[in-house]
Design a protein around this motif. Structure first.
Motif, mmCIF file in Angstrom:
data_model
loop_
_atom_site.group_PDB
_atom_site.id
_atom_site.type_symbol
_atom_site.label_atom_id
_atom_site.label_comp_id
_atom_site.label_asym_id
_atom_site.label_seq_id
_atom_site.Cartn_x
_atom_site.Cartn_y
_atom_site.Cartn_z
ATOM 1 N N PHE A 184 12.736 -54.202 29.933
ATOM 2 C CA PHE A 184 13.596 -53.335 30.173
ATOM 3 C C PHE A 184 13.248 -52.439 28.724
ATOM 4 C CE2 PHE A 184 14.575 -56.990 33.025
ATOM 5 C CZ PHE A 184 14.168 -55.895 34.191
ATOM 6 N N GLY A 185 13.190 -52.612 27.360
ATOM 7 C CA GLY A 185 14.081 -52.110 25.804
ATOM 8 C C GLY A 185 12.337 -51.811 25.980
ATOM 9 N N ALA A 186 11.438 -51.086 26.004
ATOM 10 C CA ALA A 186 10.415 -50.163 25.813
ATOM 11 C C ALA A 186 9.992 -49.347 25.664
ATOM 12 C CB ALA A 186 9.494 -51.069 25.885
ATOM 13 N N GLY A 187 11.442 -48.735 25.755
ATOM 14 C CA GLY A 187 11.564 -47.393 26.001
ATOM 15 C C GLY A 187 10.782 -46.018 24.534
ATOM 16 N N PHE A 188 10.961 -46.847 23.225
ATOM 17 C CA PHE A 188 9.660 -46.296 22.293
ATOM 18 C C PHE A 188 8.155 -45.905 23.281
ATOM 19 C CE2 PHE A 188 8.376 -50.536 22.518
ATOM 20 C CZ PHE A 188 7.047 -50.325 21.389
ATOM 21 N N LEU A 189 8.101 -46.813 24.002
ATOM 22 C CA LEU A 189 6.620 -45.919 24.576
ATOM 23 C C LEU A 189 6.368 -44.929 25.125
ATOM 24 C CD1 LEU A 189 5.258 -49.867 25.109
ATOM 25 C CD2 LEU A 189 5.213 -48.398 23.570
ATOM 26 N N SER A 190 7.204 -44.257 25.756
ATOM 27 C CA SER A 190 7.479 -43.078 26.623
ATOM 28 C C SER A 190 7.017 -42.221 25.868
ATOM 29 C CB SER A 190 9.188 -42.587 26.325
ATOM 30 O OG SER A 190 9.621 -42.594 25.501
ATOM 31 N N ARG A 191 6.167 -41.680 24.303
ATOM 32 C CA ARG A 191 5.388 -40.621 24.069
ATOM 33 C C ARG A 191 5.123 -40.985 23.328
ATOM 34 N NH1 ARG A 191 10.539 -37.169 20.728
ATOM 35 N NH2 ARG A 191 11.670 -36.127 23.267
ATOM 36 N N ALA A 192 3.711 -42.481 23.960
ATOM 37 C CA ALA A 192 2.565 -42.637 23.034
ATOM 38 C C ALA A 192 1.420 -42.546 23.490
ATOM 39 C CB ALA A 192 2.655 -44.331 23.137
ATOM 40 N N GLN A 193 0.742 -42.330 22.599
ATOM 41 C CA GLN A 193 -0.780 -41.748 23.101
ATOM 42 C C GLN A 193 -1.259 -42.494 23.655
ATOM 43 O OE1 GLN A 193 -1.082 -40.576 18.817
ATOM 44 N NE2 GLN A 193 -1.507 -38.420 19.134
ATOM 45 N N THR A 194 -1.561 -43.913 22.248
ATOM 46 C CA THR A 194 -2.415 -44.857 22.420
ATOM 47 C C THR A 194 -2.142 -46.336 22.513
ATOM 48 O OG1 THR A 194 -4.619 -43.860 22.270
ATOM 49 C CG2 THR A 194 -4.789 -46.189 22.815
ATOM 50 N N VAL A 195 -1.724 -46.942 24.093
ATOM 51 C CA VAL A 195 -1.449 -48.224 23.156
ATOM 52 C C VAL A 195 -2.128 -48.895 24.292
ATOM 53 C CG1 VAL A 195 0.700 -49.654 23.799
ATOM 54 C CG2 VAL A 195 1.078 -47.085 24.509
ATOM 55 N N TYR A 228 3.197 -60.475 29.057
ATOM 56 C CA TYR A 228 4.846 -60.347 29.449
ATOM 57 C C TYR A 228 4.539 -58.331 28.823
ATOM 58 C CZ TYR A 228 6.170 -64.596 30.235
ATOM 59 O OH TYR A 228 5.774 -66.275 30.316
ATOM 60 N N ALA A 229 3.890 -58.243 27.404
ATOM 61 C CA ALA A 229 3.547 -57.137 27.105
ATOM 62 C C ALA A 229 2.970 -56.239 27.926
ATOM 63 C CB ALA A 229 2.940 -57.277 26.310
ATOM 64 N N PRO A 230 2.188 -56.582 29.080
ATOM 65 C CA PRO A 230 1.765 -55.339 30.003
ATOM 66 C C PRO A 230 3.234 -54.342 30.773
ATOM 67 C CG PRO A 230 0.044 -57.008 29.610
ATOM 68 C CD PRO A 230 1.469 -57.380 28.922
ATOM 69 N N LEU A 231 3.887 -55.720 30.797
ATOM 70 C CA LEU A 231 5.381 -55.396 32.328
ATOM 71 C C LEU A 231 5.897 -53.769 30.980
ATOM 72 C CD1 LEU A 231 6.758 -58.722 32.993
ATOM 73 C CD2 LEU A 231 5.082 -57.616 33.872
ATOM 74 N N ALA A 232 5.400 -53.498 30.768
ATOM 75 C CA ALA A 232 6.860 -52.231 29.378
ATOM 76 C C ALA A 232 5.579 -50.954 29.605
ATOM 77 C CB ALA A 232 6.288 -52.202 27.509
ATOM 78 N N VAL A 233 4.533 -51.371 30.755
ATOM 79 C CA VAL A 233 2.750 -49.985 30.772
ATOM 80 C C VAL A 233 3.485 -48.570 31.685
ATOM 81 C CG1 VAL A 233 2.209 -50.680 32.516
ATOM 82 C CG2 VAL A 233 0.970 -49.337 31.445
ATOM 83 N N HIS A 234 5.290 -49.147 32.363
ATOM 84 C CA HIS A 234 5.344 -48.106 33.180
ATOM 85 C C HIS A 234 6.396 -47.087 32.701
ATOM 86 C CE1 HIS A 234 8.791 -51.615 33.032
ATOM 87 N NE2 HIS A 234 9.892 -50.498 32.890
ATOM 88 N N ARG A 235 6.660 -47.651 30.852
ATOM 89 C CA ARG A 235 7.441 -47.324 30.071
ATOM 90 C C ARG A 235 6.900 -45.880 29.350
ATOM 91 N NH1 ARG A 235 12.768 -48.042 30.340
ATOM 92 N NH2 ARG A 235 13.598 -50.068 31.277
ATOM 93 N N GLN A 236 5.407 -46.048 29.334
ATOM 94 C CA GLN A 236 4.908 -45.160 28.551
ATOM 95 C C GLN A 236 4.038 -43.580 29.451
ATOM 96 O OE1 GLN A 236 0.489 -46.707 27.407
ATOM 97 N NE2 GLN A 236 0.043 -44.915 27.235
ATOM 98 N N GLN A 237 4.491 -42.793 29.810
ATOM 99 C CA GLN A 237 4.685 -41.933 30.381
ATOM 100 C C GLN A 237 3.228 -40.647 30.259
ATOM 101 O OE1 GLN A 237 7.936 -39.224 29.311
ATOM 102 N NE2 GLN A 237 9.078 -40.965 30.019
ATOM 103 N N ALA A 238 2.870 -41.208 29.050
ATOM 104 C CA ALA A 238 1.150 -40.351 29.075
ATOM 105 C C ALA A 238 0.186 -40.870 28.409
ATOM 106 C CB ALA A 238 1.558 -39.279 28.118
#
Length: 358
Positions: free
Chosen positions: A74-85, A91-101
């Protein structure tokens, strides 16, 4: 922006070391975790880079798993503009839906076994009135975890053992990339006759079997160089036996010294994911008394760099293996141990991860 995202830096353990090794191998990647615990402090001193912690005063009240879920789901919005993650952990993989590209890469130490094949084992450890909540939690996590892993562009497993688990649990085909081991940190110093256990003190590590075995061998010495939830129970089990010593967690330098002066190490977990401790032991020229299952089948050569016991482990088998590991036999395995450990050195990992990610 580029990130290495992991659950939390909890102790100076193997997964924590791999997380920081990923960041070292990938210049320009920022490390992001839910929390950094004081016990992981020694690792950060050696790392030298910055680590961002998402958690705060409020989230810390939730405790480990729940805090990580809140931070990443719920708090990984900073990943929205990430180039590579590069994601790792449960639990960290749950943030993948925040990564838009950008590229999504998952380095898997293991799927959360408490939510998959070991659910019954862990469920039985809770009081009956909490088991329905455990069932709801594991069902939720299982579904979210599978979706997250299936959303990755590249999935890496730390062993062939974990690769098989991912295929069964998530229906994905992973590439195997063994974790990096700082083999240069370890070396043969002496044979002071004691046997060393470095496994975290948790039920599936079966350190209790080792303690029971050495209670039957008062002439042999066991040194337990680790901590964990079962520390108090194991100390009580040892009942003050003079030949069994508990050190708790030690510094990297102290650990290398204890490994370097042991006769051999003992590592007998149930279906271990990979297991960095056996490789560290071999790097010091010390044979491993292990178990013939899980990741140890990929590291220890039975009869050449150690002894692998039956997965149906018992006290008698441990006693026999310890008694058979004489100073002469351990010394004869030294060269093979040192050569075997070189296959897992950090440089091999770093070159491979750069080729896959950069």
């Amino acid at each position: 922006m580029k990130y290495v995202v992991y659950d939390f830096l909890q102790v100076a353990g193997g997964a924590e070391r791999v997380t920081l090794a990923l960041a070292k191998a990938l210049p320009g990647f920022e490390v992001v975790v839910a929390r950094v615990s004081p016990a992981a402090g020694p690792l950060l001193l050696g790392f030298g880079g910055a680590v961002r912690s998402l958690g705060g005063a409020l989230s810390r009240r939730l405790g480990g798993a729940l805090e990580a879920i809140v931070c990443f789901a719920f708090g990984a919005g900073f990943l929205s503009r990430a180039q590579t993650v590069v994601y790792s952990g449960f639990y960290a993989p749950l943030a993948v839906h925040r990564q838009q590209a950008g590229r999504r890469i998952y380095y898997c130490h293991t799927p959360p076994r408490f939510a998959f094949e070991l659910q019954s084992f862990y469920r039985a450890r809770y009081p009956w009135f909490l088991r329905p909540l455990f069932d709801v939690f594991t069902a939720w996590l299982r579904a979210r975890y599978v979706r997250a892993v299936q959303a990755m562009d590249v999935v890496l497993a730390n062993s062939d053992n974990v690769r098989r688990r991912l295929s069964v649990c998530c229906g994905v085909q992973a590439q195997v990339l063994h974790p990096p081991v700082d083999v240069a940190r370890f070396g043969w110093l002496a044979d002071e006759g004691y046997f060393l256990s470095t496994a975290r003190l948790e039920p599936l590590k079966r350190v209790d079997v080792l303690v029971q075995a050495f209670l039957q061998m008062p002439h042999q010495r066991l040194v337990v160089c680790s901590g964990g939830a079962d520390l108090a129970a194991l100390v009580a089990l040892a009942a003050g036996a003079p030949n069994i010593q508990f050190l708790g967690w030690t510094s990297d330098a102290e650990l290398a010294d204890w490994v370097g002066r042991a006769r051999a190490t003992l590592y007998v977990p149930v279906d271990e994911d990979f297991g960095m401790s056996p490789v560290e032991s071999m790097a010091a020229g010390k044979p491993v008394i292990g178990v013939a299952e899980g990741g140890l089948l990929e590291t220890v050569l039975d009869g050449e760099t150690g002894v692998l016991l039956s997965p149906a482990l018992g006290v008698a088998a441990v006693c026999a293996a310890v008694e058979s590991m004489t100073a002469e036999r351990a010394r004869a395995m030294r060269a093979a141990c040192e050569a075997r450990a070189q296959l897992f050195r950090s440089e091999v990992f770093e070159a491979r991860i750069r080729a896959l990610v950069v």
